[in-house]
Design a protein around this motif. Structure first.
Motif, mmCIF file in Angstrom:
data_model
loop_
_atom_site.group_PDB
_atom_site.id
_atom_site.type_symbol
_atom_site.label_atom_id
_atom_site.label_comp_id
_atom_site.label_asym_id
_atom_site.label_seq_id
_atom_site.Cartn_x
_atom_site.Cartn_y
_atom_site.Cartn_z
ATOM 1 N N UNK A 1 2.295 -6.326 13.904
ATOM 2 C CA UNK A 1 2.439 -7.570 13.141
ATOM 3 C C UNK A 1 1.226 -8.472 13.407
ATOM 4 N N UNK A 2 0.687 -9.069 12.329
ATOM 5 C CA UNK A 2 -0.473 -9.959 12.475
ATOM 6 C C UNK A 2 -0.154 -11.195 13.306
ATOM 7 N N UNK A 3 1.125 -11.474 13.575
ATOM 8 C CA UNK A 3 1.480 -12.608 14.440
ATOM 9 C C UNK A 3 1.061 -12.362 15.893
ATOM 10 N N UNK A 4 0.764 -11.131 16.232
ATOM 11 C CA UNK A 4 0.285 -10.826 17.584
ATOM 12 C C UNK A 4 -1.042 -11.547 17.808
ATOM 13 N N UNK B 1 5.610 -5.745 16.975
ATOM 14 C CA UNK B 1 5.493 -4.583 16.083
ATOM 15 C C UNK B 1 6.318 -4.804 14.825
ATOM 16 N N UNK B 2 5.882 -4.225 13.728
ATOM 17 C CA UNK B 2 6.590 -4.398 12.457
ATOM 18 C C UNK B 2 6.986 -3.087 11.815
ATOM 19 N N UNK B 3 8.241 -3.050 11.360
ATOM 20 C CA UNK B 3 8.717 -1.967 10.486
ATOM 21 C C UNK B 3 8.802 -2.588 9.096
ATOM 22 N N UNK B 4 7.730 -2.489 8.309
ATOM 23 C CA UNK B 4 7.698 -3.102 6.979
ATOM 24 C C UNK B 4 8.359 -2.183 5.959
ATOM 25 N N UNK B 5 9.011 -2.794 4.981
ATOM 26 C CA UNK B 5 9.686 -2.062 3.895
ATOM 27 C C UNK B 5 10.582 -0.952 4.450
ATOM 28 N N UNK B 6 11.238 -1.236 5.571
ATOM 29 C CA UNK B 6 12.093 -0.228 6.224
ATOM 30 C C UNK B 6 13.405 -0.097 5.455
ATOM 31 N N UNK B 7 13.729 1.121 5.062
ATOM 32 C CA UNK B 7 14.929 1.337 4.252
ATOM 33 C C UNK B 7 15.502 2.728 4.503
ATOM 34 N N UNK B 8 16.808 2.822 4.334
ATOM 35 C CA UNK B 8 17.550 4.071 4.537
ATOM 36 C C UNK B 8 18.182 4.463 3.205
#
Length: 196
Positions: free
Chosen positions: A125-128, A186-193
């Motif tokens: 994540x860019x917030x880091x 850390x980022x899980x972007x567009x995470x989908x099941x």
């Protein structure tokens, strides 16, 4: 035309201008090639027992309930904290919805049904605030199904495509790459099941 004079190529005998027997109008012979073709056989009716494709239902990780109590996937109690994001930036670009987690995290999802796939974009994540690096893993029923290499801040996210057919429990793990990477987000972007 039937009965055409010399030079006609339709139904004439070789070298003759006389129509071939049985091809003229009113003749009692059998129908020649100019007659109408037979109707094609009717298609058999569709079988009512033919299997139909079940529609895929997509469940976003950032919208899953916590602790079960509903049909479909849910985040298990005791999982790491998830920060729901509508504009998750990775590698300098908005990647859309997703979740941000600490560098050392484990999120367990009870699938609660017949699910077929997990997809996401995994990155720092860019917030880091500082440079940092992590590794991502995806487990199904305790077996590692996918892992990334080292992913660093500022890099493009890594596409995640994991089949889940027959899997009952999904676990998403992030680990810091080094001792100083524990503060990485850390980022899980567009995470989908995807489930049936």
């Amino acid at each position: 035309m039937p009965g055409a004079g010399p030079g006609s190529e339709s139904g004439a005998g070789p070298g003759s201008g006389t129509p071939a027997p049985g091809s003229g109008p009113g003749s009692g012979g059998t129908a020649g090639p100019a007659s109408e073709p037979a109707s094609p056989p009717a298609s058999p009716p569709a079988s009512p027992s033919a299997p139909r494709q079940a529609a895929t239902i997509v469940h976003r990780l950032d919208r899953l309930p916590r602790g079960g109590g509903s049909e479909g996937p849910s985040v298990r109690e005791g999982s790491s904290r998830l920060w729901q994001r509508s504009e998750l930036r990775i590698g300098g670009r908005d990647r859309g919805y997703g979740v941000t987690v600490p560098a050392r995290s484990s999120v367990t999802v009870d699938l609660g049904g017949d699910c077929t796939s997990f997809e996401a974009l995994a990155g720092v994540d860019d917030l880091t605030a500082l440079r940092g690096a992590v590794r991502f893993s995806v487990y199904g029923d305790g077996v590692r199904l996918w892992e990334s290499g080292v992913v660093r801040r500022g890099e493009e996210p890594v596409p995640v495509h994991v089949p889940l057919t027959g899997v009952r429990t999904l676990r998403l793990v992030v680990e810091p790459n080094g001792l100083l990477d524990s503060v990485v987000m850390a980022g899980w972007a567009r995470a989908r099941i995807g489930c049936r």
